[in-house]
Scaffold this motif. Structure first.
Motif, PDB file in Angstrom:
ATOM      1  N   PHE A 175      -7.986   1.843  -5.017  1.00  0.00           N
ATOM      2  CA  PHE A 175      -7.045   0.810  -5.448  1.00  0.00           C
ATOM      3  C   PHE A 175      -7.762  -0.518  -5.682  1.00  0.00           C
ATOM      4  CE2 PHE A 175      -4.126  -2.694  -4.424  1.00  0.00           C
ATOM      5  CZ  PHE A 175      -3.094  -2.453  -5.312  1.00  0.00           C
ATOM      6  N   CYS A 208      -0.207   6.479  -8.137  1.00  0.00           N
ATOM      7  CA  CYS A 208      -0.837   7.734  -7.703  1.00  0.00           C
ATOM      8  C   CYS A 208      -0.324   8.901  -8.540  1.00  0.00           C
ATOM      9  CB  CYS A 208      -0.595   7.975  -6.219  1.00  0.00           C
ATOM     10  SG  CYS A 208       1.111   8.289  -5.807  1.00  0.00           S
ATOM     11  N   THR A 225      -6.987   3.461  -0.746  1.00  0.00           N
ATOM     12  CA  THR A 225      -7.010   2.002  -0.895  1.00  0.00           C
ATOM     13  C   THR A 225      -8.353   1.512  -1.451  1.00  0.00           C
ATOM     14  OG1 THR A 225      -7.626   1.821   1.447  1.00  0.00           O
ATOM     15  CG2 THR A 225      -5.301   1.530   0.896  1.00  0.00           C
ATOM     16  N   ILE A 232      -4.746   6.061  -8.326  1.00  0.00           N
ATOM     17  CA  ILE A 232      -5.353   5.748  -7.020  1.00  0.00           C
ATOM     18  C   ILE A 232      -5.322   6.973  -6.107  1.00  0.00           C
ATOM     19  CG2 ILE A 232      -4.895   3.275  -7.124  1.00  0.00           C
ATOM     20  CD1 ILE A 232      -2.467   3.815  -5.262  1.00  0.00           C
ATOM     21  N   CYS A 245       0.666   2.822  -1.709  1.00  0.00           N
ATOM     22  CA  CYS A 245      -0.652   2.200  -1.526  1.00  0.00           C
ATOM     23  C   CYS A 245      -1.012   2.028  -0.057  1.00  0.00           C
ATOM     24  CB  CYS A 245      -0.689   0.838  -2.235  1.00  0.00           C
ATOM     25  SG  CYS A 245      -0.416   0.956  -4.005  1.00  0.00           S
ATOM     26  N   SER A 304      -3.636   8.850  -1.301  1.00  0.00           N
ATOM     27  CA  SER A 304      -3.698   7.596  -2.049  1.00  0.00           C
ATOM     28  C   SER A 304      -4.769   6.750  -1.384  1.00  0.00           C
ATOM     29  CB  SER A 304      -2.349   6.876  -1.997  1.00  0.00           C
ATOM     30  OG  SER A 304      -1.376   7.626  -2.676  1.00  0.00           O
TER      31      SER A 304
END
Length: 404
Positions: A168, A134, A165, A155, A189, A163
């Motif tokens: 991600f 991040c 997901t 991310i 995360c 952040s």
């Protein structure tokens, strides 16, 4: 006759970091503030050091029985064992089966330097390095210098200020197969257990090699085990990976720059082969690691009373940061600052994003003498009772003026 230097064609390097600090130091304004220090700060504005470290350092310095011989190439054995138990847990099956080991490294990037050397030689099929984080990570340069093609993925969701997901896993789907996957500060995360399984499935199907970064265990959530739970899950299922484990920040011994390159293998035989090759690289890179930082950390981790005291000090730092974040958010709310500031308290760890845009950051720097990075990612331990009102009032003005 004036001779020409053999270095005459060497230009000054472009600075990677430090230019903001340089500008701050050149500012003559008496109430200037710098909110981008890498280290944890005390309310008095000094680098934070766990009190137990002060006591331990003094005791070690006065120990007449100490042997100041060179450490082995792999480092101090008791330090490596204590660091592995901190990372995976004292009763870890992987430790009992002797399929995890480590090499005592130097500096914040030593583990990446060593790991990259090994992977370049012994995993020649891995041409790409994909860094998922991040924030901007400096170790991409290490892989780049060794001939890897480096891809960096953020991310951080700038609209939702978190952040994300979804970002991600979108990134994970697009990462090239047969790559080295570097995940910076895995706790950011915030993955659920089902998402852990999904991540593992992608890693297996794409034949990625994971390289984790555990930079400040215990300073993200205040819980040492929680900060490495995903790593423990990985190793329990027999995954092979590298991990850079830095132990400078969470002990407050920044000047020692001490850590471990952790190796997780399928068997003890595989592990010993990898460690033997790494030992050869250590001989070429730095030889024997320094002992002082490792001695301090080992003394604390292997003494139940000192270990308990250290854990409490970490918890104290995290609780203080959480309190500061709550106060910043509440003061901005009371000032009527436009927008939601919930993202401040949703982020874990000592550092986090304010969510300001570039004109707002410029306003703080040039008009208010508050120095923060362009990304607006600040060190919340720099905020204390003496400066919080000025900082929040300045943020409020920055948002009001730039939005108006």
């Amino acid at each position: 006759m004036t001779s020409l230097s053999v270095f005459r064609d060497v230009p000054p390097a472009q600075k990677l970091e430090g230019s903001l600090l340089k500008i701050y130091k050149q500012d003559n304004y008496s109430s200037k503030m710098f909110l981008a220090y890498r280290v944890c700060m005390t309310d008095e504005g000094h680098p934070w050091v766990s009190l137990v470290v002060h006591k331990t350092r003094l005791k070690i310095a006065q120990d007449p029985s100490l042997n100041y011989e060179y450490l082995p190439l792999l480092g101090m054995k008791s330090f490596i064992q204590a660091a592995l138990e901190l990372l995976f847990g004292k009763h870890s099956q992987a430790i009992a089966e002797k399929r995890v080991g480590g090499v005592h490294t130097i500096g914040d990037s030593g583990a990446f330097q060593l790991g990259a050397q090994f992977l370049r030689m012994w995993r020649k099929n891995l041409k790409n390095v994909c860094i998922v984080s991040c924030q901007k990570e400096q170790y991409g340069l290490i892989f780049q210098d060794m001939g890897f093609t480096v891809y960096e993925y953020s991310i951080w969701n700038p609209k939702e200020l978190c952040s994300d997901t979804n970002i991600f896993f979108d990134v994970m789907e697009h990462i090239p197969a047969d790559s080295i996957l570097v995940i910076g500060n895995i706790i950011d995360c915030r993955l659920t257990q089902n998402q852990w399984k999904k991540l593992m499935s992608i890693i297996k199907s794409k034949q990625l090699f994971p390289f984790f970064d555990i930079a400040c265990q215990g300073l993200s959530t205040g819980d040492l085990e929680e900060d490495t739970r995903l790593l423990q899950y990985f190793v329990s299922l027999g995954f092979e990976f590298f991990c850079s484990q830095s132990l400078s920040k969470n002990f407050g011994i920044y000047d020692e720059g001490v850590g471990i390159l952790v190796v997780a293998a399928l068997s003890n035989q595989d592990l010993l082969c990898v460690l033997s090759q790494l030992m050869n690289y250590v001989g070429a890179l730095w030889g024997n690691p320094p002992a002082t930082g490792a001695r301090i950390i080992t003394s604390v981790l292997c003494n139940p009373a000192l270990f308990g005291e250290w854990k409490l000090s970490l918890k104290g730092v995290v609780e203080n940061v959480m309190l500061v974040k709550e106060k910043v958010k509440e003061k901005l709310r009371l000032l009527g600052t436009p927008g939601s500031w919930n993202h401040i308290t949703k982020q874990s760890g000592t550092h986090g994003y304010l969510g300001l845009n570039y004109p707002q950051v410029e306003f703080l720097t040039k008009k208010k003498h508050i120095y923060i990075p362009k990304s607006s990612r600040i060190n919340f331990t720099c905020i204390n009772a003496r400066n919080i009102d000025y900082i929040t009032q300045s943020i409020h003005e920055a948002v009001m003026l730039t939005e108006g």
